[in-house]
Motif scaffolding. Sequence first.
Motif, mmCIF file in Angstrom:
data_model
loop_
_atom_site.group_PDB
_atom_site.id
_atom_site.type_symbol
_atom_site.label_atom_id
_atom_site.label_comp_id
_atom_site.label_asym_id
_atom_site.label_seq_id
_atom_site.Cartn_x
_atom_site.Cartn_y
_atom_site.Cartn_z
ATOM 1 N N ARG A 59 -6.613 5.086 8.279
ATOM 2 C CA ARG A 59 -8.058 5.159 8.035
ATOM 3 C C ARG A 59 -8.802 4.698 9.276
ATOM 4 O O ARG A 59 -8.580 3.590 9.763
ATOM 5 C CB ARG A 59 -8.467 4.287 6.856
ATOM 6 C CG ARG A 59 -9.980 4.317 6.652
ATOM 7 C CD ARG A 59 -10.392 3.920 5.278
ATOM 8 N NE ARG A 59 -10.359 2.485 5.101
ATOM 9 C CZ ARG A 59 -10.933 1.867 4.074
ATOM 10 N NH1 ARG A 59 -11.564 2.549 3.152
ATOM 11 N NH2 ARG A 59 -10.864 0.573 3.966
ATOM 12 N N MET A 70 -21.997 1.019 3.448
ATOM 13 C CA MET A 70 -21.106 1.835 4.275
ATOM 14 C C MET A 70 -21.865 3.072 4.758
ATOM 15 O O MET A 70 -22.381 3.833 3.941
ATOM 16 C CB MET A 70 -19.886 2.259 3.469
ATOM 17 C CG MET A 70 -18.800 2.859 4.327
ATOM 18 S SD MET A 70 -17.370 3.277 3.345
ATOM 19 C CE MET A 70 -17.833 4.888 2.748
ATOM 20 N N SER A 74 -14.151 7.181 5.602
ATOM 21 C CA SER A 74 -13.104 8.188 5.750
ATOM 22 C C SER A 74 -12.683 8.685 4.380
ATOM 23 O O SER A 74 -12.841 7.984 3.382
ATOM 24 C CB SER A 74 -11.889 7.594 6.457
ATOM 25 O OG SER A 74 -12.220 7.258 7.771
ATOM 26 N N GLU B 58 5.569 5.703 -2.316
ATOM 27 C CA GLU B 58 4.823 5.818 -1.057
ATOM 28 C C GLU B 58 3.773 6.908 -1.170
ATOM 29 O O GLU B 58 2.622 6.744 -0.753
ATOM 30 C CB GLU B 58 5.781 6.139 0.084
ATOM 31 C CG GLU B 58 6.100 4.945 0.943
ATOM 32 C CD GLU B 58 7.033 5.300 2.078
ATOM 33 O OE1 GLU B 58 7.668 4.363 2.572
ATOM 34 O OE2 GLU B 58 7.140 6.485 2.434
ATOM 35 N N TRP B 61 1.030 5.699 -3.253
ATOM 36 C CA TRP B 61 0.226 4.750 -2.478
ATOM 37 C C TRP B 61 -0.770 5.496 -1.584
ATOM 38 O O TRP B 61 -1.950 5.142 -1.519
ATOM 39 C CB TRP B 61 1.159 3.873 -1.635
ATOM 40 C CG TRP B 61 0.476 2.915 -0.722
ATOM 41 C CD1 TRP B 61 -0.221 1.794 -1.073
ATOM 42 C CD2 TRP B 61 0.409 2.985 0.701
ATOM 43 N NE1 TRP B 61 -0.707 1.169 0.042
ATOM 44 C CE2 TRP B 61 -0.336 1.869 1.149
ATOM 45 C CE3 TRP B 61 0.915 3.872 1.647
ATOM 46 C CZ2 TRP B 61 -0.586 1.628 2.492
ATOM 47 C CZ3 TRP B 61 0.663 3.622 2.987
ATOM 48 C CH2 TRP B 61 -0.077 2.515 3.404
ATOM 49 N N VAL B 62 -0.273 6.532 -0.929
ATOM 50 C CA VAL B 62 -1.154 7.340 -0.070
ATOM 51 C C VAL B 62 -2.255 7.983 -0.920
ATOM 52 O O VAL B 62 -3.432 7.981 -0.551
ATOM 53 C CB VAL B 62 -0.342 8.430 0.669
ATOM 54 C CG1 VAL B 62 -1.266 9.410 1.381
ATOM 55 C CG2 VAL B 62 0.605 7.795 1.678
ATOM 56 N N ARG B 65 -4.738 5.340 -1.974
ATOM 57 C CA ARG B 65 -5.576 5.003 -0.814
ATOM 58 C C ARG B 65 -6.683 6.036 -0.658
ATOM 59 O O ARG B 65 -7.850 5.711 -0.458
ATOM 60 C CB ARG B 65 -4.709 4.994 0.456
ATOM 61 C CG ARG B 65 -4.517 3.623 1.063
ATOM 62 C CD ARG B 65 -3.355 3.661 2.013
ATOM 63 N NE ARG B 65 -3.640 4.281 3.294
ATOM 64 C CZ ARG B 65 -4.004 3.602 4.379
ATOM 65 N NH1 ARG B 65 -4.168 2.302 4.317
ATOM 66 N NH2 ARG B 65 -4.208 4.207 5.512
ATOM 67 N N ARG B 68 -9.275 5.600 -3.292
ATOM 68 C CA ARG B 68 -10.142 4.452 -2.999
ATOM 69 C C ARG B 68 -11.177 4.826 -1.947
ATOM 70 O O ARG B 68 -12.356 4.509 -2.079
ATOM 71 C CB ARG B 68 -9.289 3.272 -2.495
ATOM 72 C CG ARG B 68 -10.088 1.998 -2.264
ATOM 73 C CD ARG B 68 -9.157 0.821 -2.136
ATOM 74 N NE ARG B 68 -8.367 0.892 -0.926
ATOM 75 C CZ ARG B 68 -8.582 0.141 0.162
ATOM 76 N NH1 ARG B 68 -9.543 -0.740 0.160
ATOM 77 N NH2 ARG B 68 -7.824 0.261 1.220
ATOM 78 N N TRP B 69 -10.744 5.527 -0.925
ATOM 79 C CA TRP B 69 -11.679 5.942 0.115
ATOM 80 C C TRP B 69 -12.759 6.851 -0.468
ATOM 81 O O TRP B 69 -13.939 6.720 -0.139
ATOM 82 C CB TRP B 69 -10.954 6.685 1.231
ATOM 83 C CG TRP B 69 -9.888 5.905 1.928
ATOM 84 C CD1 TRP B 69 -9.568 4.578 1.748
ATOM 85 C CD2 TRP B 69 -8.997 6.394 2.919
ATOM 86 N NE1 TRP B 69 -8.532 4.235 2.554
ATOM 87 C CE2 TRP B 69 -8.163 5.313 3.291
ATOM 88 C CE3 TRP B 69 -8.816 7.627 3.518
ATOM 89 C CZ2 TRP B 69 -7.157 5.453 4.244
ATOM 90 C CZ3 TRP B 69 -7.820 7.760 4.475
ATOM 91 C CH2 TRP B 69 -7.005 6.688 4.834
ATOM 92 N N GLN B 72 -15.154 4.781 -2.498
ATOM 93 C CA GLN B 72 -16.029 4.005 -1.610
ATOM 94 C C GLN B 72 -17.127 4.886 -1.035
ATOM 95 O O GLN B 72 -18.289 4.482 -0.964
ATOM 96 C CB GLN B 72 -15.215 3.394 -0.464
ATOM 97 C CG GLN B 72 -14.447 2.151 -0.876
ATOM 98 C CD GLN B 72 -13.604 1.607 0.275
ATOM 99 O OE1 GLN B 72 -13.228 2.349 1.186
ATOM 100 N NE2 GLN B 72 -13.291 0.328 0.213
#
Lengths: 584, 114
Positions: A59, A70, A74, B58, B61-62, B65, B68-69, B72
């Motif tokens: 990221r 923010m 990304s 894994e 997890w990716v 992630r 989450r991005w 956000q």
Amino acid sequence: MNTRVDVTQRRNGTVVLVGIALLLVALAGRIVHINWTLHEKLTGIADRQQSGSTIIPHRRGLIFDARGRMVAGSRLVPDVFVDPLLVGDVDALAQDLGARLNLDPGKLADGIRARAGRRFHVVARGVDEVTAKAVREMRNPAVGLTMRSARTYPLGASMAHVLGFVGRDGVGLEGIESWHNEHLSGRDGRRRTIRDAARRALHGVEGGAVRPVDGGHIVLTIDAEIQAAAERAVENAVAQFEAESGVAVVMSPKTGEVLAMVSWPTYDPNRFGESTPQQRRNRVVTDPTEPGSTFKPFLASGALADGVLSTTELIDCGMGRRYFGRRLVKDVSPHGLMDIKGIITKSSNIGMGIIAERMGDAALYDIMRRFGFGERLGIECPGEASGIVYPLRRWTSMSAASIAMGYEVAVTPIQLAAAFSAIVNDGVYVAPRLVKRLLTSDGTVLEQRNSRPPPRRVIPSDVARYMATELLVSVVANGSGWRAALDDYQVMGKTGTAKLPFADRKGYEPGAYLSLFMGAAPARDPQVVAVVMIRRPNPSIGYYGGQVSGPAVREILRETLAYLGVPPDGTVAMTAAYRSRPGL
Amino acid sequence: MDSSLGGILSPRAIRDDGASMRLTRTIGLAATLMLIAVGLVFLRAEQTRLAKATLALESEWVHLRGERWALQAQVARLRTPAQTRGRMAIFGVALDPPRPASPRTPLSRLALVP
């Protein structure tokens, strides 16, 4: 007979045995050949067929505004790729895939054929979820999806010039993204896997994993709310006066923190490919312009600081026309005798010309440099211009009078805002800055940014206080800056209207103006400085700085002061006190 | 090197223990070898299964992630000044924030603030 048969059988047996022995020797030779000569080639082929590499995207660091919103983040986006080695019928695949990706099958097929020897050919980047699902449903081992980290800007076009954008290869190309590219950048992770015939990952290779390294974060001094207010004000002014472009800078004079930086027209960094270089230019730092009358307070403060002028001295501004060398300087109307307050309030070119002559070239040059004109401020934006302050050897007999009116010198909007901040900040110059702090990827503070170079005094405190609370307040209360006045806050400022030079030859373009206004409030304890410049307003609607940019500054100050919760400073009382002063 | 597997199949042993003993030992040996082979296969299968599970984790997890991005970014979009203004307009809330107290406010009122 038996003996002959035995001999024949023995001979045949020997032949067979020798044949078998030769075969075994040949096989052994082949084994040796394969293991020694072809080993590397064959293991390479096997490795390419069985093992694959999965990228774990990193990221890029986030960018936050001053209040932790923010403003650049990304997200993971899928790219569609084809493994040309696994493609059977190229045309059939191109037909099917082209329909799902909305791509020309012919070009798709050509691309796959051109990369026939490779294992990885990206055919579409950053596809949406629906398209990704359609590709997955093909269930074709030759077609796959790989995830990639892509930049997203939640504010859209707001703050675009400050943030910049990131290219397809993940490198920052403009703004903070470019300036702090190294800090924001991370490194993709990688996992080597063994795959089956359908390219499905079966398991990882021992020791074949590299964790991704995320980029560091940045906290800006810009506040998204103040930025939005400044953008609205500039956009409205540009639209109302049918102007070509506009810029605004909002600063905290005490800390040097840039609260807003606007350059209009703007663009959306999420779709930077659709913008023009003109839209992408951050005019606040790249475009030096002649500042016109907004330059007068800096020279006046220099004259007061050097003692070549007193606050009560009257200067004869005559009947509105005066020659300085061969240059004829005019005022809008005849002013006669005026003190420095009158000269600044009425923006008399003749009065300032006389003061500049009295100061002398060296002192003029010195005060300009002290206020930071003619040098890059080191603000964290690519392409910052230094502006133009000619060395003394290039000055002519008319230079002092020209500079007194804000010509023969060019300043960037950020330089003007920083210099004006110095006057309202008790004479202390604080270099402007855009970055508050740098954080690591886990949020630990890596570096707390302070003003660089450290704050420095450019004019004595009493001169600065007189300039701010007497002269600049009177410009708004009684002079050309009245449109910037607020009900609850005492505003101080200075107007400016500069002619625009021809781009390709000497001289000034008729009817082309730059309308400027720099203001600050509240006068008792200035918390906010705002500079607005509107380029090429339609002269038939208006072009004076106070008329075009004054209302924009008022709107910015009004919204910013309310947003920051700055208490009103009793405008009515101060104005009345000012008006009751003798001599007015 | 002893090719009789540690003496189990040595001619003397076979001769000493007789045919039944020889058969028992052979079966025992075969069973042992088979058990070892099955064990190895089981271990290899387990290793592969765990490696695949690790790979799936894994991958998860990716994916998380990425989720989450995306969330956000969505929160950031909802917090933009334009969105705030839009929602305030929809709900009819005044755009101007409450006006801060003037310094001319009587001292008695200011004294209440710790």
